[in-house]
Design an enzyme around this catalytic site. Structure first.
Site, mmCIF file in Angstrom:
data_model
loop_
_atom_site.group_PDB
_atom_site.id
_atom_site.type_symbol
_atom_site.label_atom_id
_atom_site.label_comp_id
_atom_site.label_asym_id
_atom_site.label_seq_id
_atom_site.Cartn_x
_atom_site.Cartn_y
_atom_site.Cartn_z
ATOM 1 N N SER A 275 0.950 -1.131 0.068
ATOM 2 C CA SER A 275 -0.102 -0.081 0.055
ATOM 3 C C SER A 275 0.895 1.329 0.090
ATOM 4 C CB SER A 275 -0.724 0.072 1.266
ATOM 5 O OG SER A 275 -0.058 0.387 2.296
ATOM 6 N N ASP A 276 0.285 2.397 -0.142
ATOM 7 C CA ASP A 276 1.007 3.537 -0.198
ATOM 8 C C ASP A 276 1.002 3.862 1.569
ATOM 9 O OD1 ASP A 276 2.688 5.875 -0.339
ATOM 10 O OD2 ASP A 276 1.555 6.694 -2.081
ATOM 11 N N TRP A 277 1.596 4.936 1.901
ATOM 12 C CA TRP A 277 1.940 5.166 3.193
ATOM 13 C C TRP A 277 0.427 5.437 3.923
ATOM 14 C CZ3 TRP A 277 7.031 6.666 5.498
ATOM 15 C CH2 TRP A 277 6.603 7.528 6.818
ATOM 16 N N SER A 278 0.173 4.496 4.956
ATOM 17 C CA SER A 278 -1.209 4.574 5.448
ATOM 18 C C SER A 278 -2.413 4.630 4.618
ATOM 19 C CB SER A 278 -1.238 5.532 6.449
ATOM 20 O OG SER A 278 -0.301 5.381 7.432
#
Ligand code: NOJ
Length: 740
Positions: A275-278
């Site tokens: 995933s991207d950051w969070s």
């Protein structure tokens, strides 16, 4: 004989480590030994502040609860944490260390948008290779690059990280970057796993506001946004990153259609998705999940294998399985995908990185490649013959916030670049013109946003005593990149005023613009004597610019993105549709300000010309190229067959130079309307003055295919146009037919 077989076997084992079958067997074996908790552990990516800091992280690594770390500190820290994973966790599964190695590691290359302006896939591949060699020497085995989001909006700060607006150019460069990072073999110590991002549609953010909503009809998604990712997958990319944006109401990090159906189902991708950051837990803020439990369920079921930074998988997957909302199979698949890449990376055999005896950073070869790519990325937008600087020039006045700003010329995402290694235009010009011309420099504007004009008068005095003015304008590095979108695209601060003031000094003015995006600068376009667009050119930007200014090299960069005249024209891109009422050439010359006569009921603005400031593919040279003798064989092409296009390119000027020849097509009538032009081939061609070359491009009717209303890729027989030339506005064209 026997010894040859043994040797070949040994070589086979050491170069290939394991065949694909072996890898699958090892994945299955390992999975069969893992507890559910350990499998979920592989799906977690921590950073050094996760769980309140290093002590807790160490504990979790020991328990087998961490699959990867990003930004994990220096080499010693990485090796120390790896030792815990390998020697103290139950199954000894190594961590994979990720980092944003976007356009170089210590040797910074031009920002990706600048690299794209070189139209040189081979050199872009070499740059990625060098980045991999440098990054891997410091324990990094995985980069979050290439960023291959289609970018048609210069307000979007992340256009700097992209390959620009065109699907064909971006697809070529995507493959080059993947091959460069990953090399021949992922298990090679100098190879790092690539990550194609941000999957998908991130560049279509509304209004160019980062992280914003996207609406992308499936046809457009399949024709423009997906192909660069498909190209990365075909090139063997190990990982993809799911994006922050919501696509047609479904966030990309919980998007079953793009992840499960297209990526896995249609393209058979067998690496892993991070995933991207969070971005998993941000689905709560999007309004797509009510809490972390639901967010984890939606992302895991959609096919996001590893969660970056947020910990909703770690905290909820076991319970979700108990509750029957996520099947154990989903976790097995995700953990298996991650382990597959770890095996391919050779991490089980070589989990640690030895400090190299001789540093691999900033070597002579690396710096030479960085200079070459910077040179090829620079686009000359205008030249009324002031360039290259004549030998008669004896005094040069140098001004502007980007003349001597090592940090800014590295551009966005340069966390490992160092300003002390960066050569600026000012230092390079002084060096290359030593004993030939005198450089008079005044630090007139401290940075690109400075509005204090108190030094303008002194600058004018200095300019009046000089033969030529070199003005280095643009944007600081921090004005582009993630979360750095702009609503205005003019030169910030008092830079326009500085140009205006100096333009009255009665001397020729050369403007060099360094920026992370296309800017608007109408006054400069009209009145400067020459303009070079140098993007953020990286560590070796200074010598590259100096060589072009003094004529050691001719500019050869071409715009990978359309330059608007004004923000109000956005979106503006070359491969637009024709509409039922297109404007025509005789409508040009509309004065600024609404005129009484709208010049016809057509699709344009009343107060600005419909054309861009500079078209896609545009860039001038010190020489002049002539295109002639365009031919097609055959002229009537049977569907599902190949054809050739040839033409002559002549260097009719006085300099040896490189031209990027470009081939565009248009499908005139189809079951869905087609763009007015689409790039289908390009090539860099170097010619000496007076030399001629016949260029031959092979195409097939598949190159003319598109996505129809049934979402199928088809080539429809009918009439086509084809052009060749030095930009997307090129004139040398012909018509042809495709028959059944
Ligand atoms: C967020 C960015 O969107 C992404 O491109 C980057 O790779 C990650 N942060 C990690 O730094």
């Amino acid at each position: 004989m026997k010894s040859t077989i043994v040797l070949s076997l040994l070589l086979f084992v050491s170069f290939n480590i394991y065949s694909q079958d072996d890898v699958e067997k090892r994945v299955t074996d390992l999975l069969s030994k893992m507890t559910l908790k350990e499998k979920i552990g592989q799906m977690a990516q921590y950073h050094l502040w996760s769980k309140g800091g290093e002590d807790n992280i160490k504990d979790d690594i020991k328990k087998g609860l961490v699959g990867s770390l990003l930004n994990a500190g220096d080499l010693k820290t990485k090796n120390d944490l790896q030792k815990i994973a390998v020697e103290e966790s139950r199954l000894g599964i190594p961590l994979i260390y990720g980092r944003d190695v976007i356009h170089g590691y210590r040797t910074m290359f031009p920002i990706p948008l600048g690299q794209a302006a070189s139209w040189n896939p081979a050199l872009v591949q070499e740059a990625a290779r060098i980045a991999a060699v440098e990054a891997s020497s410091e324990g990094i085995k995985w980069t979050f690059a290439p960023m291959i989001d289609n970018a048609r909006d210069p307000r979007w700060g992340r256009i700097a990280e992209s390959c620009g607006e065109d699907v064909y150019l971006a697809s070529k460069l995507a493959a080059s970057m993947v091959k460069g990072f990953q090399g021949e073999n992922l298990s090679d110590a100098e190879s790092i796993a690539a990550c194609a991002k941000h999957y998908v549609g991130y560049g279509a953010a509304e209004g160019g506001r980062d992280y914003n909503t996207t609406y992308i009809p499936e046809q457009l998604l399949r024709e423009i946004y997906l192909p660069p990712f498909k190209s990365a997958v075909d090139a063997g990319v190990a990982t993809l990153m799911s994006a922050f944006n919501d696509i047609n109401g479904i966030p990309a990090s919980g998007n079953d259609f793009t992840l499960n159906k297209v990526l896995r189902g249609e393209w058979n991708f067998d690496g892993f998705v991070v995933s991207d950051w969070s971005s998993v837990t941000e689905m709560i803020t999007h309004g797509y999940a009510k809490d972390e439990y639901e967010a984890a369920m939606k992302s895991a079921n959609a096919g996001v294998d590893m969660e970056m930074v947020s910990l909703s998988y770690a905290d909820n997957l076991e319970k979700l399985i108990q509750d029957g909302l996520v099947s154990e199979e989903v976790v097995n698949t995700a953990a298996g995908n991650i382990l597959r890449i770890k095996f391919r990376c050779g991490l089980f055999e070589n989990p640690y990185t030895k400090e190299p005896k001789v540093s691999k950073l900033l070597t002579e070869n690396h710096l030479a490649a960085a200079k070459q790519l910077a040179e090829q990325s620079i686009v000359m937008l205008k030249n009324n013959t002031v360039l290259p600087l004549s030998k008669k020039v004896k005094t040069i006045a140098v001004f502007g916030p980007l003349a001597d700003s090592p940090e800014d010329q590295m551009g966005t995402w340069s966390p490992d670049g160092k300003k002390e290694n960066t050569q600026t235009p000012l230092t390079s010009l002084k060096k290359s013109l030593e004993g030939i011309a005198e450089i008079k420099y005044l630090d007139v504007l401290e940075n690109s946003r400075t509005i204090d004009k108190s030094k303008f008068e002194d600058a004018v005095k200095l300019a009046e005593l000089s033969d030529v003015i070199l003005l280095f304008l643009g944007e600081e590095a921090i004005l582009s990149g993630e979360a750095h979108s702009r609503a205005f695209l003019n030169l910030p601060g008092a830079q326009d005023d500085l140009f205006e003031t100096l333009s009255h000094a009665g001397k020729p003015i050369v403007v060099v613009i360094m920026a992370g995006r296309p800017l608007t600068f109408p006054n400069i376009s009209e009145r400067a004597d020459a303009i070079l667009y140098a993007w953020h050119p990286g560590t070796m930007g200074g010598p590259a610019i100096a060589d072009i200014l003094v004529g050691l090299t001719s500019p050869s960069g071409k715009l990978p993105v359309t330059f608007p005249r004004t923000v109000g024209q956005i979106p503006i891109y070359y491969s637009h549709k024709n509409t039922g009422r297109p404007p025509s050439e005789n409508m040009l010359g509309i004065p600024i300000g609404t005129p009484l006569d709208p010049k016809g009921f057509v699709s344009n603005y009343l107060d600005v010309d419909f054309t861009p400031a500079y078209p896609f593919g545009y860039g001038l040279s010190y020489t002049k190229f002539e295109y002639s003798n365009l031919q097609m064989f055959p002229n009537e092409v049977k569907n599902k067959s190949s054809f050739s296009v040839s033409f002559d390119l002549n260097n009719i000027g006085d300099y040896e130079a490189t031209e990027v020849v470009q081939l565009y097509v248009r499908d005139l009538y189809a079951s869905v309307t087609r763009p007015v032009k689409e790039l289908k081939r390009f090539e860099r061609v170097t010619l000496k003055p007076g030399d001629k070359k016949t260029i031959l491009f092979q195409l097939s009717t598949d190159d003319l295919s598109f996505i129809n209303n049934e979402m199928l890729r088809v080539t429809e027989p009918g009439e086509f146009k084809l052009w060749v030339g030095g930009d997307s506005d090129c004139g040398l064209g012909t018509s042809f037919f495709i028959t059944e």
